[in-house]
Motif scaffolding. Structure first.
Motif, PDB file in Angstrom:
ATOM      1  N   ASP A   1     -14.530  12.626   1.004  1.00 21.75           N
ATOM      2  CA  ASP A   1     -13.246  13.295   0.769  1.00 21.75           C
ATOM      3  C   ASP A   1     -12.952  13.222  -0.726  1.00 21.75           C
ATOM      4  O   ASP A   1     -12.256  12.327  -1.209  1.00 21.75           O
ATOM      5  CB  ASP A   1     -12.147  12.615   1.593  1.00 21.75           C
ATOM      6  CG  ASP A   1     -10.830  13.389   1.561  1.00 21.75           C
ATOM      7  OD1 ASP A   1     -10.708  14.307   0.729  1.00 21.75           O
ATOM      8  OD2 ASP A   1      -9.924  13.060   2.353  1.00 21.75           O
ATOM      9  N   ILE A   2     -13.537  14.157  -1.469  1.00 19.08           N
ATOM     10  CA  ILE A   2     -13.441  14.172  -2.933  1.00 19.08           C
ATOM     11  C   ILE A   2     -12.935  15.542  -3.378  1.00 19.08           C
ATOM     12  O   ILE A   2     -13.478  16.573  -2.973  1.00 19.08           O
ATOM     13  CB  ILE A   2     -14.809  13.882  -3.583  1.00 19.08           C
ATOM     14  CG1 ILE A   2     -15.336  12.507  -3.137  1.00 19.08           C
ATOM     15  CG2 ILE A   2     -14.711  13.943  -5.110  1.00 19.08           C
ATOM     16  CD1 ILE A   2     -16.747  12.205  -3.597  1.00 19.08           C
TER      17      ILE A   2
ATOM     18  N   ILE B   1     -10.644  10.609  -5.146  1.00  9.40           N
ATOM     19  CA  ILE B   1     -11.635  10.137  -4.179  1.00  9.40           C
ATOM     20  C   ILE B   1     -10.910   9.305  -3.128  1.00  9.40           C
ATOM     21  O   ILE B   1     -10.355   8.249  -3.439  1.00  9.40           O
ATOM     22  CB  ILE B   1     -12.723   9.285  -4.863  1.00  9.40           C
ATOM     23  CG1 ILE B   1     -13.401  10.092  -5.979  1.00  9.40           C
ATOM     24  CG2 ILE B   1     -13.740   8.793  -3.845  1.00  9.40           C
ATOM     25  CD1 ILE B   1     -14.353   9.270  -6.833  1.00  9.40           C
ATOM     26  N   LYS B   2     -10.899   9.783  -1.899  1.00  8.58           N
ATOM     27  CA  LYS B   2     -10.197   9.094  -0.818  1.00  8.58           C
ATOM     28  C   LYS B   2     -11.195   8.352   0.056  1.00  8.58           C
ATOM     29  O   LYS B   2     -12.212   8.910   0.464  1.00  8.58           O
ATOM     30  CB  LYS B   2      -9.408  10.097   0.029  1.00  8.58           C
ATOM     31  CG  LYS B   2      -8.506   9.450   1.065  1.00  8.58           C
ATOM     32  CD  LYS B   2      -7.584  10.460   1.702  1.00  8.58           C
ATOM     33  CE  LYS B   2      -6.690   9.810   2.743  1.00  8.58           C
ATOM     34  NZ  LYS B   2      -5.899   8.688   2.209  1.00  8.58           N
TER      35      LYS B   2
ATOM     36  N   PHE C   1      -7.418   2.577  -8.850  1.00  7.51           N
ATOM     37  CA  PHE C   1      -7.586   2.564  -7.402  1.00  7.51           C
ATOM     38  C   PHE C   1      -6.286   2.062  -6.787  1.00  7.51           C
ATOM     39  O   PHE C   1      -5.752   1.027  -7.200  1.00  7.51           O
ATOM     40  CB  PHE C   1      -8.738   1.662  -6.963  1.00  7.51           C
ATOM     41  CG  PHE C   1      -8.815   1.521  -5.465  1.00  7.51           C
ATOM     42  CD1 PHE C   1      -9.303   2.563  -4.694  1.00  7.51           C
ATOM     43  CD2 PHE C   1      -8.360   0.376  -4.832  1.00  7.51           C
ATOM     44  CE1 PHE C   1      -9.347   2.458  -3.308  1.00  7.51           C
ATOM     45  CE2 PHE C   1      -8.406   0.257  -3.450  1.00  7.51           C
ATOM     46  CZ  PHE C   1      -8.901   1.303  -2.684  1.00  7.51           C
ATOM     47  N   THR C   2      -5.789   2.792  -5.795  1.00  9.34           N
ATOM     48  CA  THR C   2      -4.522   2.453  -5.155  1.00  9.34           C
ATOM     49  C   THR C   2      -4.704   2.379  -3.644  1.00  9.34           C
ATOM     50  O   THR C   2      -5.334   3.255  -3.044  1.00  9.34           O
ATOM     51  CB  THR C   2      -3.442   3.505  -5.476  1.00  9.34           C
ATOM     52  OG1 THR C   2      -3.278   3.589  -6.894  1.00  9.34           O
ATOM     53  CG2 THR C   2      -2.112   3.138  -4.838  1.00  9.34           C
ATOM     54  N   ASN C   3      -4.181   1.320  -3.059  1.00  4.45           N
ATOM     55  CA  ASN C   3      -4.115   1.195  -1.605  1.00  4.45           C
ATOM     56  C   ASN C   3      -2.748   0.614  -1.278  1.00  4.45           C
ATOM     57  O   ASN C   3      -2.512  -0.586  -1.432  1.00  4.45           O
ATOM     58  CB  ASN C   3      -5.232   0.297  -1.068  1.00  4.45           C
ATOM     59  CG  ASN C   3      -5.235   0.211   0.454  1.00  4.45           C
ATOM     60  OD1 ASN C   3      -4.189   0.182   1.092  1.00  4.45           O
ATOM     61  ND2 ASN C   3      -6.424   0.154   1.041  1.00  4.45           N
TER      62      ASN C   3
ATOM     63  N   ALA D   1     -17.374  -7.700  -3.535  1.00  4.81           N
ATOM     64  CA  ALA D   1     -17.389  -6.725  -2.444  1.00  4.81           C
ATOM     65  C   ALA D   1     -16.214  -5.785  -2.623  1.00  4.81           C
ATOM     66  O   ALA D   1     -15.109  -6.212  -2.988  1.00  4.81           O
ATOM     67  CB  ALA D   1     -17.304  -7.414  -1.088  1.00  4.81           C
ATOM     68  N   PHE D   2     -16.458  -4.501  -2.370  1.00  3.26           N
ATOM     69  CA  PHE D   2     -15.379  -3.516  -2.368  1.00  3.26           C
ATOM     70  C   PHE D   2     -15.643  -2.529  -1.240  1.00  3.26           C
ATOM     71  O   PHE D   2     -16.710  -1.913  -1.180  1.00  3.26           O
ATOM     72  CB  PHE D   2     -15.289  -2.758  -3.694  1.00  3.26           C
ATOM     73  CG  PHE D   2     -14.304  -1.627  -3.640  1.00  3.26           C
ATOM     74  CD1 PHE D   2     -12.941  -1.883  -3.654  1.00  3.26           C
ATOM     75  CD2 PHE D   2     -14.736  -0.314  -3.513  1.00  3.26           C
ATOM     76  CE1 PHE D   2     -12.024  -0.847  -3.553  1.00  3.26           C
ATOM     77  CE2 PHE D   2     -13.829   0.731  -3.417  1.00  3.26           C
ATOM     78  CZ  PHE D   2     -12.469   0.462  -3.439  1.00  3.26           C
ATOM     79  N   ASP D   3     -14.667  -2.390  -0.330  1.00  3.96           N
ATOM     80  CA  ASP D   3     -14.843  -1.472   0.794  1.00  3.96           C
ATOM     81  C   ASP D   3     -13.639  -0.563   1.014  1.00  3.96           C
ATOM     82  O   ASP D   3     -13.537   0.111   2.034  1.00  3.96           O
ATOM     83  CB  ASP D   3     -15.145  -2.248   2.082  1.00  3.96           C
ATOM     84  CG  ASP D   3     -14.076  -3.281   2.420  1.00  3.96           C
ATOM     85  OD1 ASP D   3     -12.937  -3.148   1.933  1.00  3.96           O
ATOM     86  OD2 ASP D   3     -14.374  -4.223   3.178  1.00  3.96           O
ATOM     87  N   GLY D   4     -12.716  -0.543   0.053  1.00  2.06           N
ATOM     88  CA  GLY D   4     -11.530   0.284   0.194  1.00  2.06           C
ATOM     89  C   GLY D   4     -10.319  -0.495   0.658  1.00  2.06           C
ATOM     90  O   GLY D   4      -9.183  -0.047   0.506  1.00  2.06           O
TER      91      GLY D   4
END
Length: 403
Positions: free
Chosen positions: A66-67, A76-77, A98-100, A186-189
């Motif tokens: 989803d870009i 980039i989602k 990066f935002t969550n 580690a990065f997974d969103g």
């Protein structure tokens, strides 16, 4: 002349609608999230096409498709979790954030093109960390200390593994041993984890960085025989005869209850989870696969979601995204929005003494009696422990089905 004017108009319209935005270069990139004034969390990814890339964490590969491009910006989602990157291209690569919102993450980010090394190493490792480690996080705090089991594999400089806790594992960690310094990330969103530690023979001392400037000290020692508390004893009912029940809405607005006909005279597996929770995602993948293979048996799965999303509508968007991405065939009900606080969660399920962790799995037999409550989840990053969990799950469920 008229034909030329029509042709010119069509050409002009096509030119105006054409996406002339500059695209990401295809190939490998090194991404860096700033999690502390002096620390960056690295991870690698590969841009496969203009609108697809893969993020790598040890054995895990996350497909992101989803870009979107708008003028000089790239959005980039992440595929399951709520997070997204807002970026701009530079001569060196990309910069942005990066935002969550669900996880309260807002991190500066940059990416460097044509780089595959997660951590830079120049020296030969002075120690091999492979094996099991007894670890304490926040060891100097009586209130916030918690135990973990480090499980690592080292091949030359490269290190992979995870930390198991009573609430779940820290999923796929990847990094290096640089002389006597361990570096893992580690990065997974949802997870944005960085571990840095000094390793001396049979001890390690370090700092765990996560998200926006949060950190915790940790220390450990080699212990091949160390094990965490029994996950089947951590969450309990108020009393042995307490009746488990729930009544929550699904994404279509229908209220689903354990008393409904679809659950009667069946084994029911109830999953306490959140769409923001990576361990819950791992567990959902396993449950979905098991249910599809055993849908002809007298068993039902149902998930109760405790969401950080501020509104019910946003929470249901996350639920729909999770179900679509994983192909879940069982109901995911919204138990709570606005917070995943476990004290508040227990109020929604007052027959439980406490909610210790997401995920938590409740096994109910055909008569409606709770037979077991399993806290946390040992996911695929834990290796042998994951295999052990799957075998125990299948054996126990088969016993309930045969009753």
């Amino acid at each position: 002349m008229k034909f030329l004017l029509i042709l010119l108009s069509v050409f002009t319209l096509f030119s105006c609608n054409k996406d002339n935005s500059e695209k990401m270069r295809h190939g490998y990139w090194l991404g860096e999230l700033k999690v502390n004034e002096n620390k960056t969390l690295p991870f690698t990814f590969e841009v496969m096409a203009d609108k697809s890339l893969k993020i790598f964490n040890a054995e895990e590969v996350i497909l992101v498709d989803d870009i979107t491009y708008k003028n000089d910006s790239i959005f980039i989602k992440m595929p399951v979790f709520e997070g997204y990157f807002a970026l701009k291209l530079t001569k060196e690569g990309m910069v942005g954030r990066f935002t969550n919102t669900d996880m309260a993450l807002d991190l500066p980010f940059k990416a460097i093109y044509n780089s595959k090394e997660r951590f830079e190493t120049k020296e030969v490792p002075a120690v091999d960390i492979s094996g099991n480690w007894e670890v304490a996080f926040n060891p100097d705090s009586d209130q916030s200390v918690y135990q973990a089991k480090g499980v690592f594999q080292q091949n030359g400089k490269k290190v992979t593994g995870t930390f198991r806790t009573e609430a779940g594992d820290y999923r796929y960690l990847e990094g290096v041993m640089n002389v006597d310094e361990l570096q893992l990330s580690a990065f997974d969103g949802s997870h944005a984890f960085l571990f840095v530690a000094t390793v001396k023979d049979s001890t390690l001392n370090g700092v765990f960085y996560s998200g926006n400037k949060w950190s915790a000290a940790f220390e450990g020692q080699r212990n091949e025989h160390f094990e965490l508390s029994d996950a089947n004893l951590l969450t309990t009912l108020q009393n042995e005869d307490a009746h488990f029940e729930f009544s929550f809405p699904n994404e279509e607005g229908q209220t689903i209850s354990l008393a409904d006909a679809q659950f009667q005279n069946k084994v029911v597996v109830v999953q306490l989870m959140g769409t923001w929770c990576p361990n819950c995602l791992d567990e959902s993948v396993f449950f979905s696969e098991y249910f599809k293979l055993n849908s002809d048996k007298a068993i039902e799965f149902v998930a109760l979601a405790f969401e950080n999303a501020k509104t019910d509508s946003l929470a249901f968007e996350g639920i729909k995204r999770l179900k679509n991405r994983l192909g879940l065939d069982y109901p995911v009900l919204l138990a709570q929005s606005g917070t995943s606080d476990k004290v508040e969660a227990q109020k929604k399920l007052p027959m439980l003494k406490q909610v210790v962790s997401y995920p938590t799995t409740i096994f109910i037999d055909k008569t409606g009696k709770v037979r077991k409550i399993h806290t946390g989840f040992n996911g695929p990053a834990t290796g042998a422990k994951y295999v052990e969990f799957k075998n125990e799950f299948r054996t126990f469920v088969e016993e309930l089905l045969e009753e």
